[in-house]
Each structure stands twice: as C-alpha cells, then as structure tokens.
Enzyme design. Structure first.
Site, PDB file in Angstrom:
ATOM      1  N   ASP A 139      -9.648  -5.230  -4.260  1.00 44.55           N
ATOM      2  CA  ASP A 139      -8.979  -4.388  -3.269  1.00 44.55           C
ATOM      3  C   ASP A 139      -9.964  -3.297  -2.882  1.00 44.55           C
ATOM      4  O   ASP A 139     -10.345  -2.471  -3.708  1.00 44.55           O
ATOM      5  CB  ASP A 139      -7.705  -3.792  -3.875  1.00 44.55           C
ATOM      6  CG  ASP A 139      -6.846  -3.057  -2.876  1.00 44.55           C
ATOM      7  OD1 ASP A 139      -7.414  -2.453  -1.935  1.00 44.55           O
ATOM      8  OD2 ASP A 139      -5.610  -3.052  -3.032  1.00 44.55           O
ATOM      9  N   HIS A 149      -7.051  -6.062   0.270  1.00 46.12           N
ATOM     10  CA  HIS A 149      -5.966  -5.081   0.263  1.00 46.12           C
ATOM     11  C   HIS A 149      -4.742  -5.517   1.068  1.00 46.12           C
ATOM     12  O   HIS A 149      -3.613  -5.431   0.586  1.00 46.12           O
ATOM     13  CB  HIS A 149      -6.477  -3.739   0.799  1.00 46.12           C
ATOM     14  CG  HIS A 149      -5.434  -2.665   0.775  1.00 46.12           C
ATOM     15  ND1 HIS A 149      -4.885  -2.185  -0.397  1.00 46.12           N
ATOM     16  CD2 HIS A 149      -4.816  -1.979   1.776  1.00 46.12           C
ATOM     17  CE1 HIS A 149      -3.992  -1.252  -0.121  1.00 46.12           C
ATOM     18  NE2 HIS A 149      -3.921  -1.114   1.185  1.00 46.12           N
ATOM     19  N   SER A 169       0.826  -1.196   0.000  1.00 52.69           N
ATOM     20  CA  SER A 169       0.000   0.000   0.000  1.00 52.69           C
ATOM     21  C   SER A 169       0.870   1.260   0.000  1.00 52.69           C
ATOM     22  O   SER A 169       1.636   1.494  -0.919  1.00 52.69           O
ATOM     23  CB  SER A 169      -0.965  -0.040   1.190  1.00 52.69           C
ATOM     24  OG  SER A 169      -1.948   0.962   1.109  1.00 52.69           O
TER      25      SER A 169
END
Length: 265
Positions: A202, A232, A101
C-alpha cells in the site's frame, strides 16, 4: 451539434447511490479526495451476492473541486458519515459500516462511538494514525503551497483509474491527521465483529495499520485478510472481487447469531 464533455465528477458512476435490499444494511464510504466510483463495483457485487441494502454516500467537500474540499474538515466528514448512518438506519434493522482508506477510518470511528447503531465494521486499507516523520513534519510549515499532488489511483492493475482530485488542499491534511489519530485512540471501544482487509503493498497507508487494528480493538470476532495483489485503491484493483465476496459473507453471517470466530492471519 457540439457535444460538451462531462466533467469526471459529473459522471454517473461518481454519484452517491442506494441499492435497495434486505433489512441488513451496508454503509460503504469512499476514500479521501475520491467519490463513490471507487467502491461502486464492489458495492454492486455485495448487493447482488448478499441481498443487503447498500448505501454509498458522498462525503462533504468531495466530488466537486479541491477548493471546495479546502473549506471542509474532519468534523464535516464525520457529520456526513453520521447523516448517512441515520439514512440507512431508518431503512434497516441491522447496519454494518465499511469503507476504503479514510472511509474505513470513518467506519471505525462510528463503530467506536455509536455501538448501539452499528452491528459490524469493515476496514479496507484504513488509516489509524501511523505516519512517517517526513509526512508529518510538513503539516507544521506556515509557508508553502496551498495544494500538494494528489494521492489517487494507487492501483496495480493496468487500465484502472480512480475518479478523484489531482490536488489536495494542504489545510485538509491536518484535519485528516486529527481524524486518523483520534480514531486510533478510539479503537479499544470497538466491540462489534470486524473484517479487516489490507493490501500487502500500500503506497498511501502503512500496512502496519492492519495489525494495529487487530491488537487494539475490543472485538472478540476479528478477521484479518491480506490482499496480495492490490495497492491502496484495492476496490478498483485485482482483489476487488475477493473483497466483495468476503464482505458478502460477513454480511450474510451477520444475519445469524454471530460471525464465526477466526484467528487473524
């Protein structure tokens, strides 16, 4: 004797760590509002399989309280990443950067700006500035709550949880927006071999970021892997072992001349 419970951010698994290994180093960043706990299992598997030295730092403002995070911004997170790069670079002759991320965003950012120090990059559900309008509009509101609900533990596998803040300081969202968009603009400067791992579903970062990275970087060696079973926080999800195996192969091959050219799929 009364036992005092340990706060989640004081747990050993949430702390930064260094796994000593070969002269190939893997710098592994956690995500926004999270801690090294989110990448710890994958990091240990990568270390065991590849023999690389693996370093997972704690980014500025993380692992404490949302109020502490509110006092930091994108410049602080970048500074944390650069300091970690210097630490690992002093131990290893070759460094690959990667993250989950925001950690992936930082990895892409460093690879673009510091090519002489970085030999490869791994992006796991990385954000490069693709946002829905309803996400961007609130950034310009002058009134409202100081905090919004957290985005952690977007995980498909039951029983898995991420140690992260349950609230996000509103002020930091603008900082994250600036960093992700700036990094998206820097993508053409990336020339190193790159491994992109992206969840099909996601709920935090738009999966379209993955093909954007593929088509924007200047790398000649690009590997795009779609994660079919994870959300995610894929490093804590069903595909975590697959992620570790792919990163290990990427690191092992980086010891030789080039990681074989692969057509993105």
């Amino acid at each position: 004797m009364e036992q005092i419970p340990i706060a989640p951010f004081d747990l050993p698994e949430a702390q930064p760590f260094l796994l000593e290994g070969s002269n190939t180093g893997f710098l592994f960043f956690h995500g926004f509002t999270s801690t090294p706990q989110s990448v710890r299992e994958v990091a240990h598997q990568v270390h065991a399989t590849s023999g690389a030295t693996v370093y997972c730092p704690l980014l500025a403002g993380h692992g404490e309280t949302p109020a502490v995070l509110a006092k930091t911004g994108q410049a602080d997170w970048v500074a944390s990443a650069e300091a970690a790069l210097e630490t690992l670079g002093s131990r290893c002759t070759q460094v690959i950067v990667g993250g989950l991320s925001l950690g992936a965003t930082l990895s892409l950012n460093l690879a673009a700006r510091l090519p002489e120090k970085i030999h490869g990059v791994v992006s796991i559900n990385g954000s490069t500035g693709l946002y829905r309008p309803e996400v961007v509009a609130p950034l310009y509101e002058t009134k409202g709550t100081r905090f919004i609900a957290g985005i952690g533990s977007d995980i498909a596998e039951p029983g898995m949880a991420e140690v992260c803040y349950d609230r996000i300081p509103q002020v930091t969202l603008k900082e994250r927006f600036l960093l992700t968009n700036a990094t998206g603009a820097l993508l053409p400067m990336i020339r190193q071999p790159i491994l992109i791992q992206q969840s099909r579903r996601d709920n935090v970062v738009d999966p379209k970021n993955a093909p954007r990275i593929v088509t924007s970087v200047g790398s000649s060696e690009i590997h795009l892997i779609w994660l079919e079973r994870s959300y995610h926080v894929a490093t804590l999800d069903y595909d975590r072992r697959l992620i570790a195996d792919q990163i290990s192969e990427f690191l092992i091959q980086s010891k030789f001349s080039h990681f074989g050219t692969h057509t993105p799929t």
